[in-house]
Design a protein around this motif. Structure first.
Motif, PDB file in Angstrom:
ATOM      1  N   LEU A 132      -0.834   8.316  -1.683  1.00 32.08           N
ATOM      2  CA  LEU A 132      -0.068   7.169  -2.185  1.00 32.08           C
ATOM      3  C   LEU A 132      -0.164   5.981  -1.236  1.00 32.08           C
ATOM      4  O   LEU A 132      -0.203   4.824  -1.674  1.00 32.08           O
ATOM      5  N   ILE A 133      -0.186   6.244   0.065  1.00 27.07           N
ATOM      6  CA  ILE A 133      -0.356   5.158   1.031  1.00 27.07           C
ATOM      7  C   ILE A 133      -1.680   4.447   0.778  1.00 27.07           C
ATOM      8  O   ILE A 133      -1.756   3.214   0.808  1.00 27.07           O
ATOM      9  N   GLU A 134      -2.729   5.222   0.511  1.00 21.57           N
ATOM     10  CA  GLU A 134      -4.029   4.612   0.225  1.00 21.57           C
ATOM     11  C   GLU A 134      -3.980   3.817  -1.072  1.00 21.57           C
ATOM     12  O   GLU A 134      -4.553   2.728  -1.177  1.00 21.57           O
ATOM     13  N   GLN A 135      -3.287   4.360  -2.082  1.00 23.02           N
ATOM     14  CA  GLN A 135      -3.163   3.652  -3.357  1.00 23.02           C
ATOM     15  C   GLN A 135      -2.412   2.336  -3.175  1.00 23.02           C
ATOM     16  O   GLN A 135      -2.882   1.275  -3.594  1.00 23.02           O
ATOM     17  N   THR A 138      -4.093  -0.672  -1.479  1.00 24.24           N
ATOM     18  CA  THR A 138      -5.043  -1.541  -2.169  1.00 24.24           C
ATOM     19  C   THR A 138      -4.435  -2.898  -2.496  1.00 24.24           C
ATOM     20  O   THR A 138      -5.166  -3.860  -2.741  1.00 24.24           O
ATOM     21  N   PHE A 139      -3.091  -2.981  -2.523  1.00 22.99           N
ATOM     22  CA  PHE A 139      -2.475  -4.284  -2.782  1.00 22.99           C
ATOM     23  C   PHE A 139      -1.371  -4.625  -1.788  1.00 22.99           C
ATOM     24  O   PHE A 139      -0.666  -5.616  -1.979  1.00 22.99           O
ATOM     25  N   THR A 140      -1.222  -3.838  -0.735  1.00 23.35           N
ATOM     26  CA  THR A 140      -0.186  -4.110   0.259  1.00 23.35           C
ATOM     27  C   THR A 140      -0.758  -3.977   1.669  1.00 23.35           C
ATOM     28  O   THR A 140      -1.064  -2.858   2.111  1.00 23.35           O
ATOM     29  N   PRO A 141      -0.917  -5.081   2.388  1.00 22.92           N
ATOM     30  CA  PRO A 141      -1.499  -5.025   3.738  1.00 22.92           C
ATOM     31  C   PRO A 141      -0.761  -4.089   4.682  1.00 22.92           C
ATOM     32  O   PRO A 141      -1.383  -3.433   5.513  1.00 22.92           O
TER      33      PRO A 141
END
Length: 237
Positions: A132-135, A138-141
């Motif tokens: 989920l961190i990787e997911q 993709t839109f959260t630095p």
């Protein structure tokens, strides 16, 4: 379009009041408050693991924690915020699990194997949240930085281990410790991701044997008990 409306990371029905923001910023003042906050974090983790990030709502977390929505906002201002804390907690736990004293009398290949075993053991129970961190990354630095921090910590530890083995005369002195740790770390990280996050079935012993063999050969380790080429003495000493 943002997932489930609202912020890029999710939607909430209503935000915290000014009083709730003040309490949240100050942190729990009592033992009961700290316990309640911990319970909300634990419930949030369960819900994220069951529903995924996008499908989770603050209402789901509130229901799982059995608290009022106002209580949630006393401690967290959004789904984004509680996920960030869950993620940070997972990374902290994993990093703590990677540190362990060297097994007395272990040869260089056994030390490699022990380190890989620690990484696997740390990754396994946290695989869903890592995915989920990787997911979310993709839109959260912030999440990208957090995921990269875990990888860089493992790479740095591995590079120090390679340098130590080079100094001891076990590993190939011509190997670049940092770049080799980067490449081998990517191998281990991706294997664990495919195994635990994507669900590909592997035999645990075979995975560890293969990772240990590739890692050991890549840095030029002799078999435990053998003498390195051109070096006097026992390699495991």
């Amino acid at each position: 379009m943002s997932p489930r409306g609202g912020s890029p990371m999710g939607r909430v029905v209503s935000g915290p009041s000014a009083t709730q923001r003040e309490r949240r910023d100050a942190g729990p003042a009592t033992t009961k408050g700290r316990q309640r906050r911990t319970e909300i974090l634990a419930a949030a983790r369960r819900v994220f693991e069951e529903r995924g990030f996008v499908e989770t709502r603050v209402a789901d977390i509130v229901a799982a924690a059995q608290v009022a929505q106002g209580t949630f906002y006393t401690y967290f201002d959004s789904k984004d915020a509680v996920f960030a804390e869950v993620a940070q907690s997972v990374i902290d736990d994993m990093l703590a699990g990677l540190h362990a004293p060297r097994r007395p009398g272990a040869g260089p290949r056994q030390r490699v194997r022990d380190g890989l075993q620690r990484f696997i053991d740390a990754f396994r129970p946290n695989a869903v949240i890592i995915g989920l961190i990787e997911q979310v990354g993709t839109f959260t630095p912030e999440m990208r930085r957090l995921r990269l921090a875990l990888r860089e910590s493992f790479v740095a530890m591995s590079a120090r281990g390679i340098v130590r083995m080079q100094t001891e005369g076990h590993a190939d002195p011509d190997v670049d410790p940092l770049m080799t740790a980067e490449v081998l770390g990517a191998m281990v990280d991706q294997t664990c991701y495919v195994w635990f996050s994507l669900g590909k079935e592997f035999d645990a012993t075979e995975v560890l044997d293969s990772l240990s063999l590739v890692w050991s050969r890549a840095i030029g380790l002799p078999e435990d008990g053998e003498t390195p080429a051109g070096e006097p003495g026992d390699a495991a000493t």
